[in-house]
Design a protein around this motif. Structure first.
Motif, PDB file in Angstrom:
ATOM      1  N   UNK A 193      49.075  41.751  40.303  1.00  0.00           N
ATOM      2  CA  UNK A 193      48.398  41.782  39.059  1.00  0.00           C
ATOM      3  C   UNK A 193      47.250  42.844  38.827  1.00  0.00           C
ATOM      4  N   UNK A 194      46.851  43.322  40.076  1.00  0.00           N
ATOM      5  CA  UNK A 194      46.100  44.421  40.074  1.00  0.00           C
ATOM      6  C   UNK A 194      44.523  43.848  39.708  1.00  0.00           C
TER       7      UNK A 194
ATOM      8  N   UNK B 130      46.998  31.918  42.158  1.00  0.00           N
ATOM      9  CA  UNK B 130      47.263  33.305  41.847  1.00  0.00           C
ATOM     10  C   UNK B 130      47.701  33.325  40.286  1.00  0.00           C
ATOM     11  N   UNK B 131      48.736  32.221  40.115  1.00  0.00           N
ATOM     12  CA  UNK B 131      49.334  32.111  38.829  1.00  0.00           C
ATOM     13  C   UNK B 131      48.195  31.580  38.010  1.00  0.00           C
ATOM     14  N   UNK B 132      47.319  30.715  38.310  1.00  0.00           N
ATOM     15  CA  UNK B 132      46.532  29.880  37.188  1.00  0.00           C
ATOM     16  C   UNK B 132      45.364  31.028  36.945  1.00  0.00           C
ATOM     17  N   UNK B 133      45.140  32.003  37.789  1.00  0.00           N
ATOM     18  CA  UNK B 133      43.968  32.981  37.687  1.00  0.00           C
ATOM     19  C   UNK B 133      44.223  34.089  36.563  1.00  0.00           C
ATOM     20  N   UNK B 134      45.603  34.560  37.016  1.00  0.00           N
ATOM     21  CA  UNK B 134      46.057  35.810  36.315  1.00  0.00           C
ATOM     22  C   UNK B 134      46.911  35.382  35.089  1.00  0.00           C
ATOM     23  N   UNK B 135      47.219  34.253  34.710  1.00  0.00           N
ATOM     24  CA  UNK B 135      48.108  33.963  33.260  1.00  0.00           C
ATOM     25  C   UNK B 135      47.122  34.284  32.136  1.00  0.00           C
ATOM     26  N   UNK B 136      47.789  34.739  31.102  1.00  0.00           N
ATOM     27  CA  UNK B 136      47.007  35.053  30.023  1.00  0.00           C
ATOM     28  C   UNK B 136      47.511  34.029  29.111  1.00  0.00           C
ATOM     29  N   UNK B 137      46.455  33.033  28.888  1.00  0.00           N
ATOM     30  CA  UNK B 137      46.498  31.903  27.829  1.00  0.00           C
ATOM     31  C   UNK B 137      46.385  31.941  26.407  1.00  0.00           C
TER      32      UNK B 137
ATOM     33  N   UNK C 246      37.702  37.535  36.061  1.00  0.00           N
ATOM     34  CA  UNK C 246      37.668  38.654  34.957  1.00  0.00           C
ATOM     35  C   UNK C 246      38.638  38.124  33.939  1.00  0.00           C
ATOM     36  N   UNK C 247      39.553  37.076  34.040  1.00  0.00           N
ATOM     37  CA  UNK C 247      40.519  36.466  33.042  1.00  0.00           C
ATOM     38  C   UNK C 247      39.495  35.930  32.036  1.00  0.00           C
ATOM     39  N   UNK C 248      39.508  36.516  30.784  1.00  0.00           N
ATOM     40  CA  UNK C 248      38.729  36.171  29.804  1.00  0.00           C
ATOM     41  C   UNK C 248      39.446  35.064  28.948  1.00  0.00           C
ATOM     42  N   UNK C 249      40.626  34.682  29.249  1.00  0.00           N
ATOM     43  CA  UNK C 249      41.494  33.564  28.389  1.00  0.00           C
ATOM     44  C   UNK C 249      41.293  32.298  28.841  1.00  0.00           C
TER      45      UNK C 249
END
Length: 600
Positions: free
Chosen positions: A188-189, A88-95, A129-132
């Motif tokens: 994180x919705x 969950x953290x690795x996918x939703x973190x904004x890098x 869908x995390x583009x970072x």
């Protein structure tokens, strides 16, 4: 039905013995054995086919269990990743930098560990869908091309596990059976799609060991594993025999495979927590299953046919021998039929034909002896007849000319009439009529009224002899039967018997009654008297005497003669019936058809 059976029996009787034996063998042995052989062959073939079908069904069940074991681990992995906080953290973190992304990837080794630890898992990737983040073959950004894929759309629409045969861009775009599952992150919705590819080697190794063509297909009809490697990755719509299997329910079906009669077993596989499932299909040719049974059946059938042929040859030989002996005996019989009584049959043996031959020889000897006796008897009869003719010639010389007797009686009647003796005149006239009629009697039929006239004359003469005190009579005649023709002298002897024997010891009041009646085309004649009757023992003797051709006892001759003449002309049911009791008189009855001789 009776006529058909009679015609069939007649037809069988017209067949010669040799053909009867051969026909009997065919009907009694050949046909039943052939029917039993065919039945056992078909039953054995069907039993082998049923056993093979059951074995295939068991194999499909085993493949189903093994497949469930293989996909069980990807399901468990997806369940763990569904609640994995690190994922969950690795996918939703904004890098903010590439370094942060690479550091996060280095600290998360779960995908690689699962692939190394479990041979069933070939690849794991997550679409986000995390583009970072950076695409590193484990985490991939969702592109418009990915969004357009059916498997991605289905996963995003419904929660749960989906099984699809999809391409893997991380493995050269080769297709693999994959677990596709939407993983949501409520905090994180956001959400992503987890794809776990199954190892195709494991699946193909499993089905390659099957004795028949076996495959695993997904719900879209793509073959994900098969015994035949050329079928893998193809859609079943490209295979003629399997084009309609997508919507087939579980079961066993018959169809054509490579123009050969075949069977196909379909089994559904629906893993737990899955939105869709797979199908396991096994195909086998019926000929490949029953070929061994067919060889055994042909061998058994050949042995049966060889045995039947040997039996047929033996039956034919025996029938020829039997027919030859019968023909020899038949030739000897024909010689005897032609008048040769010096024939001796040389057919030997103790069977039925041999016994017939011995009896034939005994019969010929007996016939020769009888012929000699008959010849001697004829000689004696000829000599006796010659002597009788000589006696008759001597008797004729002393006999009174019948015409002289009639003329003399007529002269006596006329003189009695002239002198006023009308009673004597009438009696003499009736006596003359009776004598003339008896002399004229032959074999022709006479009218009933003429016979009754003779009876009336006889009774009048006897009444004149005995007087009115001792004898009276009554005639109850049915006028409808006056012209019926009957044999001559069948009623008068019965009247005579009643007068002479029935009233023998009656001093006065004797009565003789004659009754004729027409009913149901039958003439019934009854003669009754009120005489002394007949005792039981004597009645038994009289009844026996009626059928005795050699009986020569007293008054029974007349009764016997009448009885036997009636029976001879009209049949057994028309003879005399005598009923009498001591002191109660005697009744004699007979019935004859009004149409004359029933057998004419």
């Amino acid at each position: 039905m009776v006529r058909r059976i009679s015609a069939l029996m007649q037809g069988i009787n017209n067949i010669r013995i040799k053909k009867k034996l051969i026909l009997s063998f065919i009907l009694v042995v050949f046909v039943p054995v052939l029917i039993v052989g065919i039945f056992l062959t078909v039953a054995f073939r069907q039993n082998v086919l049923d056993q093979a079908t059951q074995q295939i069904t068991n194999n499909v069940e085993r493949i189903k269990k093994q497949t469930l074991d293989i996909i069980r681990m990807p399901i468990e992995i997806s369940d763990k990743l569904l609640v994995d906080s690190r994922l969950t953290n690795i996918v939703n973190t904004q890098y903010n930098s590439t370094f942060e992304v690479v550091k996060a990837y280095r600290e998360f080794n779960d995908f690689r560990d699962y692939i190394k630890l479990y041979s069933e898992v070939y690849n794991i990737r997550f679409y986000t869908t995390n583009m970072t983040i950076l695409d590193n073959w484990e985490f991939l950004k969702v592109t418009p091309a990915i969004e357009a894929e059916d498997w991605y759309k289905d996963a995003m629409k419904q929660d749960g596990i989906h099984w699809s045969y999809i391409s893997d861009e991380t493995k050269g775009n080769r297709n693999y059976l994959s677990l596709v599952r939407k993983i949501s992150f409520p905090t994180y919705r956001t959400s992503g799609v987890l794809v776990i590819g199954l190892n195709p080697v494991e699946l193909n190794n499993m089905v390659s060991q099957e004795p028949f063509d076996t495959m695993i297909i997904d719900e879209s009809g793509y073959i994900i594993a098969a015994k035949n490697p050329n079928w893998v990755s193809k859609n079943i719509s490209e295979l003629d025999f399997a084009s309609k299997l997508t919507n087939k329910a579980e079961g066993t079906y018959e169809f054509k495979f490579e123009d050969k009669p075949s069977k196909i077993v379909v089994e559904d596989l629906h893993p737990d927590s899955s939105r869709n499932g797979l199908k396991i299909v096994s195909v086998f040719s019926i000929d490949s299953i029953v070929s061994g049974a067919n060889r055994i059946s042909l061998l058994g059938f050949g042995i049966i046919m060889l045995s039947l042929v040997i039996a047929f040859v033996l039956i034919y030989i025996f029938s020829v021998i039997l027919a030859k002996r019968m023909l020899l005996l038949n030739k000897d019989l024909n010689k005897v039929a032609m008048g040769d009584l010096n024939v001796i049959s040389h057919v030997t043996g103790n069977d039925e034909i041999g016994l017939l031959s011995k009896q034939f020889n005994n019969m010929v000897v007996s016939i020769r002896g009888l012929m000699d006796e008959v010849s001697e008897s004829h000689k004696q009869q000829a000599l006796l007849q010659l002597r009788q003719k000589e006696i008759k010639l001597k008797m004729m010389a002393s006999q009174i000319n019948p015409h002289f007797l009639f003329n003399a009686l007529e002269s006596i009647r006329m003189k009695a009439h002239i002198k006023g003796e009308t009673e004597i005149s009438s009696i003499v006239r009736m006596l003359g009529k009776m004598i003339r009629r008896n002399l004229e009697v032959g074999s022709r039929m006479v009218a009933l009224k003429d016979e009754l006239e003779m009876v009336r004359c006889y009774l009048e003469i006897q009444k004149f002899r005995y007087g009115n005190e001792r004898l009276t009579f009554s005639l109850d005649i049915d006028e409808a039967g006056q012209n019926i023709e009957i044999p001559p002298l069948i009623i008068q002897p019965l009247i005579e018997n009643a007068v002479v024997h029935g009233l023998e010891n009656v001093a006065e009041g004797g009565l003789v009654r004659l009754t004729t009646q027409i009913k149901d085309h039958m003439l019934r004649v009854e003669v009754a008297d009120n005489g002394v009757g007949i005792h039981e023992d004597k009645m038994k003797q009289i009844n026996e005497a009626l059928h005795d051709m050699e009986e020569e006892g007293e008054y029974r001759i007349g009764l016997r003669n009448v009885h036997q003449r009636i029976v001879m002309i009209y049949g057994e049911g028309c003879g005399l019936q005598i009923m009498s009791e001591p002191g109660a008189g005697t009744r004699i009855v007979f019935e004859i058809p009004t149409g004359g001789h029933p057998f004419a």
